[in-house]
Design a protein around this motif. Structure first.
Motif, PDB file in Angstrom:
ATOM      1  N   ARG A  59       0.826  -1.208   0.000  1.00  0.00           N
ATOM      2  CA  ARG A  59       0.000   0.000   0.000  1.00  0.00           C
ATOM      3  C   ARG A  59       0.862   1.260   0.000  1.00  0.00           C
ATOM      4  N   LYS A  60       1.950   1.248   0.732  1.00  0.00           N
ATOM      5  CA  LYS A  60       2.853   2.403   0.744  1.00  0.00           C
ATOM      6  C   LYS A  60       3.485   2.603  -0.624  1.00  0.00           C
ATOM      7  N   SER A  61       3.829   1.491  -1.272  1.00  0.00           N
ATOM      8  CA  SER A  61       4.403   1.575  -2.623  1.00  0.00           C
ATOM      9  C   SER A  61       3.381   2.131  -3.608  1.00  0.00           C
ATOM     10  N   LEU A  62       2.092   1.727  -3.444  1.00  0.00           N
ATOM     11  CA  LEU A  62       1.033   2.263  -4.306  1.00  0.00           C
ATOM     12  C   LEU A  62       0.879   3.769  -4.110  1.00  0.00           C
ATOM     13  N   ALA A  63       0.937   4.183  -2.828  1.00  0.00           N
ATOM     14  CA  ALA A  63       0.836   5.614  -2.545  1.00  0.00           C
ATOM     15  C   ALA A  63       1.994   6.377  -3.188  1.00  0.00           C
ATOM     16  N   GLN A  64       3.179   5.785  -3.110  1.00  0.00           N
ATOM     17  CA  GLN A  64       4.341   6.423  -3.726  1.00  0.00           C
ATOM     18  C   GLN A  64       4.198   6.465  -5.251  1.00  0.00           C
ATOM     19  N   TRP A  65       3.592   5.429  -5.810  1.00  0.00           N
ATOM     20  CA  TRP A  65       3.354   5.409  -7.269  1.00  0.00           C
ATOM     21  C   TRP A  65       2.444   6.567  -7.680  1.00  0.00           C
ATOM     22  N   ILE A  66       1.423   6.840  -6.852  1.00  0.00           N
ATOM     23  CA  ILE A  66       0.538   7.980  -7.139  1.00  0.00           C
ATOM     24  C   ILE A  66       1.310   9.292  -7.039  1.00  0.00           C
ATOM     25  N   LEU A  67       2.169   9.412  -6.021  1.00  0.00           N
ATOM     26  CA  LEU A  67       2.972  10.622  -5.883  1.00  0.00           C
ATOM     27  C   LEU A  67       3.914  10.805  -7.071  1.00  0.00           C
ATOM     28  N   LEU A  68       4.506   9.685  -7.524  1.00  0.00           N
ATOM     29  CA  LEU A  68       5.391   9.753  -8.685  1.00  0.00           C
ATOM     30  C   LEU A  68       4.632  10.233  -9.923  1.00  0.00           C
ATOM     31  N   GLY A  69       3.414   9.701 -10.105  1.00  0.00           N
ATOM     32  CA  GLY A  69       2.602  10.121 -11.241  1.00  0.00           C
ATOM     33  C   GLY A  69       2.274  11.603 -11.188  1.00  0.00           C
ATOM     34  N   GLY A  70       1.937  12.088  -9.978  1.00  0.00           N
ATOM     35  CA  GLY A  70       1.654  13.504  -9.822  1.00  0.00           C
ATOM     36  C   GLY A  70       2.870  14.363 -10.085  1.00  0.00           C
ATOM     37  N   TYR A  71       4.036  13.880  -9.648  1.00  0.00           N
ATOM     38  CA  TYR A  71       5.270  14.630  -9.874  1.00  0.00           C
ATOM     39  C   TYR A  71       5.577  14.725 -11.373  1.00  0.00           C
TER      40      TYR A  71
END
Length: 267
Positions: A59-71
């Motif tokens: 779940r933390k990795s998924l959250a980071q994936w969303i942050l990466l996409g936003g970045y």
């Protein structure tokens, strides 16, 4: 950075990594040092999603994936904005340079005219520069150019239009000129200074009749347009349309006439 990211995404369109949920280590916090570090972080995030054993780490990795996409999205907007700003700045610079060049050109021409004016010692030539009607000119050439320009716009000479009208008689021809009729404005509808076009200007013309179906019309050279006369049944006149400039040829076509509405380009 954008090109590197595109190449990386194209390379990763098919994810072929072996998935093994054996990584028991916690998902580390996401820290992006710079745009160049983005590809490494994206690869690490993909590996985490593939291998983390526990749900909380996934779940933390998924959250980071969303942050990466936003970045990535944000960087794209910033890059586009920087490009637009650079483009606008370039346009401003080019406009300023054009104005400067035109000013320098005008200064050079003025200096050249002054040299000619001061170098002339013949009193008759000096007197010939001035007109009691149109005022003083810095050089004799300037006055002659002005005269030629007026002649080109008034004397029916230098521009010959042939119309195969097919009327079987020698009609009287009235020629008018106007600009910016609806649908011909430079820049599109409503962009002209006067909506609907300028007022028609009737031109001096000389008509010579080849035969009962063909007329040659001599017009001032200053009104020469590119194109051939085309018959318009709506008002029974011939037109030459060149951009926003229009010549109209009225031959008094009557309801019972059968004018030639074919192609005039071979005349």
């Amino acid at each position: 950075m954008a090109e590197d990211l595109l190449d990386w995404l194209n390379d990763k369109k098919t994810f072929a990594a072996k998935v093994e949920y054996r990584d028991e280590t916690p998902t580390p916090d996401l820290t992006i040092q710079s745009s160049s570090d983005l590809l490494n972080k994206a690869q690490a995030n993909a590996d985490q999603l593939s291998n983390k054993m526990y749900g909380k780490d996934v779940r933390k990795s998924l959250a980071q994936w969303i942050l990466l996409g936003g970045y990535i999205y944000n960087q794209g907007i910033i890059t586009l904005g920087q490009f637009q700003a650079a483009l606008n700045s370039f346009e401003d610079v080019m406009k300023d340079r054009q104005v400067d060049v035109e000013k320098r050109q005008t200064n050079v021409e003025d200096k050249f005219r002054n040299v000619i004016a001061n170098a002339t010692v013949d009193s008759e030539l000096i007197d010939a520069r001035n007109s009691t009607i149109y005022g003083k000119f810095p050089t004799l050439d300037g006055r002659l150019e002005n005269i030629e320009q007026m002649l080109a716009m008034a004397i029916p000479s230098g521009y010959l239009v042939t119309i195969n009208h097919g009327l079987g008689r020698n009609p009287d021809v009235t020629v008018s000129y106007y600009e910016d009729a609806i649908g011909t404005e430079v820049g599109g509808l409503g962009k002209a200074a006067i909506f609907g076009g300028t007022n028609a200007k009737f031109l001096e013309s000389t008509a010579s009749y080849v035969d009962a179906n063909t007329v040659k019309i001599e017009l001032p050279a200053g009104f020469a347009l590119v194109g051939y006369p085309v018959y318009q049944p709506a008002d029974r006149c011939w037109y030459i349309i060149d951009g926003n400039r229009i010549l109209k040829f009225d031959m008094g076509v009557k309801a019972g006439d059968h004018p030639n509405a074919g192609d005039q380009s071979e005349l």
